[in-house]
Design a protein around this motif. Structure first.
Motif, PDB file in Angstrom:
ATOM      1  N   SER A  48       0.862  -1.179   0.000  1.00 56.11           N
ATOM      2  CA  SER A  48       0.000   0.000   0.000  1.00 56.11           C
ATOM      3  C   SER A  48       0.902   1.234   0.000  1.00 56.11           C
ATOM      4  O   SER A  48       2.107   1.129   0.265  1.00 56.11           O
ATOM      5  CB  SER A  48      -0.901   0.019   1.233  1.00 56.11           C
ATOM      6  N   GLU A  49       0.318   2.393  -0.280  1.00 60.92           N
ATOM      7  CA  GLU A  49       1.107   3.624  -0.248  1.00 60.92           C
ATOM      8  C   GLU A  49       1.701   3.844   1.146  1.00 60.92           C
ATOM      9  O   GLU A  49       2.864   4.216   1.283  1.00 60.92           O
ATOM     10  CB  GLU A  49       0.262   4.835  -0.659  1.00 60.92           C
ATOM     11  N   ARG A  50       0.896   3.589   2.165  1.00 57.55           N
ATOM     12  CA  ARG A  50       1.368   3.759   3.542  1.00 57.55           C
ATOM     13  C   ARG A  50       2.548   2.830   3.832  1.00 57.55           C
ATOM     14  O   ARG A  50       3.523   3.223   4.467  1.00 57.55           O
ATOM     15  CB  ARG A  50       0.224   3.486   4.511  1.00 57.55           C
ATOM     16  N   ILE A  55       8.335   1.749   4.670  1.00 64.74           N
ATOM     17  CA  ILE A  55       9.565   1.034   4.301  1.00 64.74           C
ATOM     18  C   ILE A  55      10.673   2.030   3.994  1.00 64.74           C
ATOM     19  O   ILE A  55      11.787   1.932   4.514  1.00 64.74           O
ATOM     20  CB  ILE A  55       9.324   0.099   3.093  1.00 64.74           C
ATOM     21  N   ALA A  56      10.377   2.994   3.136  1.00 65.32           N
ATOM     22  CA  ALA A  56      11.384   3.988   2.758  1.00 65.32           C
ATOM     23  C   ALA A  56      11.855   4.779   3.975  1.00 65.32           C
ATOM     24  O   ALA A  56      13.058   5.053   4.123  1.00 65.32           O
ATOM     25  CB  ALA A  56      10.819   4.930   1.699  1.00 65.32           C
ATOM     26  N   GLY A  57      10.927   5.131   4.851  1.00 66.04           N
ATOM     27  CA  GLY A  57      11.293   5.873   6.053  1.00 66.04           C
ATOM     28  C   GLY A  57      12.226   5.101   6.957  1.00 66.04           C
ATOM     29  O   GLY A  57      13.204   5.648   7.492  1.00 66.04           O
ATOM     30  N   GLY A  79       3.965   7.963  -2.485  1.00 68.26           N
ATOM     31  CA  GLY A  79       3.990   6.630  -1.899  1.00 68.26           C
ATOM     32  C   GLY A  79       3.799   5.507  -2.902  1.00 68.26           C
ATOM     33  O   GLY A  79       3.356   4.422  -2.537  1.00 68.26           O
ATOM     34  N   ARG A  80       4.151   5.746  -4.152  1.00 69.24           N
ATOM     35  CA  ARG A  80       4.017   4.715  -5.188  1.00 69.24           C
ATOM     36  C   ARG A  80       5.392   4.170  -5.597  1.00 69.24           C
ATOM     37  O   ARG A  80       5.545   2.982  -5.828  1.00 69.24           O
ATOM     38  CB  ARG A  80       3.302   5.256  -6.427  1.00 69.24           C
ATOM     39  N   TRP A  81       6.363   5.054  -5.738  1.00 69.58           N
ATOM     40  CA  TRP A  81       7.739   4.663  -6.064  1.00 69.58           C
ATOM     41  C   TRP A  81       8.637   5.686  -5.399  1.00 69.58           C
ATOM     42  O   TRP A  81       8.680   6.849  -5.802  1.00 69.58           O
ATOM     43  CB  TRP A  81       7.956   4.640  -7.560  1.00 69.58           C
ATOM     44  N   ILE A  82       9.316   5.276  -4.361  1.00 72.08           N
ATOM     45  CA  ILE A  82      10.213   6.174  -3.645  1.00 72.08           C
ATOM     46  C   ILE A  82      11.644   5.767  -3.948  1.00 72.08           C
ATOM     47  O   ILE A  82      12.003   4.597  -3.837  1.00 72.08           O
ATOM     48  CB  ILE A  82       9.957   6.137  -2.124  1.00 72.08           C
ATOM     49  N   HIS A  95       5.251   0.482  -4.837  1.00 75.27           N
ATOM     50  CA  HIS A  95       3.956  -0.165  -4.635  1.00 75.27           C
ATOM     51  C   HIS A  95       3.992  -1.365  -5.582  1.00 75.27           C
ATOM     52  O   HIS A  95       4.558  -1.281  -6.688  1.00 75.27           O
ATOM     53  CB  HIS A  95       2.821   0.789  -5.009  1.00 75.27           C
ATOM     54  N   GLN A  96       3.413  -2.488  -5.198  1.00 76.70           N
ATOM     55  CA  GLN A  96       3.491  -3.716  -6.012  1.00 76.70           C
ATOM     56  C   GLN A  96       3.083  -3.485  -7.469  1.00 76.70           C
ATOM     57  O   GLN A  96       3.731  -3.992  -8.385  1.00 76.70           O
ATOM     58  CB  GLN A  96       2.614  -4.809  -5.392  1.00 76.70           C
TER      59      GLN A  96
END
Length: 124
Positions: A48-50, A55-57, A79-82, A95-96
């Motif tokens: 999910s975006e959250r 994960i990135a955080g 929150g789709r591709w960081i 995001h998957q």
């Protein structure tokens, strides 16, 4: 050329951080031959975006705590591709659906994978 020992150390910190936030499909690619400015791409997925943002955080926090400065950050608000750039290591958290669409593994298919270890009991 192969990925440096330093890049491999950063990779280990990043994979453990991503795993701690339930990242899936962790893949590390040695891109040091085609790209002179980076050694490893770490690809990870969230459901999910959250989750992608979490994960990135966590990856950024743990690498910063280890004394590694974030050089560049892109895509956090969506929150789709960081993308997180740490110099020798660039982390892509998708995001998957976006990971399937952009298919970086296919784009970099000639690059070897880099092994890493996850904590016992992890399923990434």
């Amino acid at each position: 050329m192969t990925a440096s020992a330093r890049a491999r150390e950063l990779l280990q910190v990043a994979t453990e951080a991503a795993d701690a936030k339930a990242a899936t499909d962790l893949v590390a690619l040695d891109v040091s031959s085609p790209l002179p400015f980076v050694d490893i791409f770490l690809l990870a997925s969230g459901n999910s975006e959250r989750n992608v943002i979490a994960i990135a955080g966590e990856v950024e926090d743990r690498l910063n705590e280890a004394g590694i400065k974030t050089l560049r950050r892109e895509g956090r608000s969506e929150g789709r591709w960081i993308l997180l750039d740490f110099g020798d290591l660039v982390v892509h958290v998708f995001h998957q659906e976006d990971r399937t669409y952009y298919s970086l593994e296919r784009l970099w298919k000639d690059c070897p994978t880099v092994p890493f270890e996850l904590p016992v009991g992890s399923e990434a």
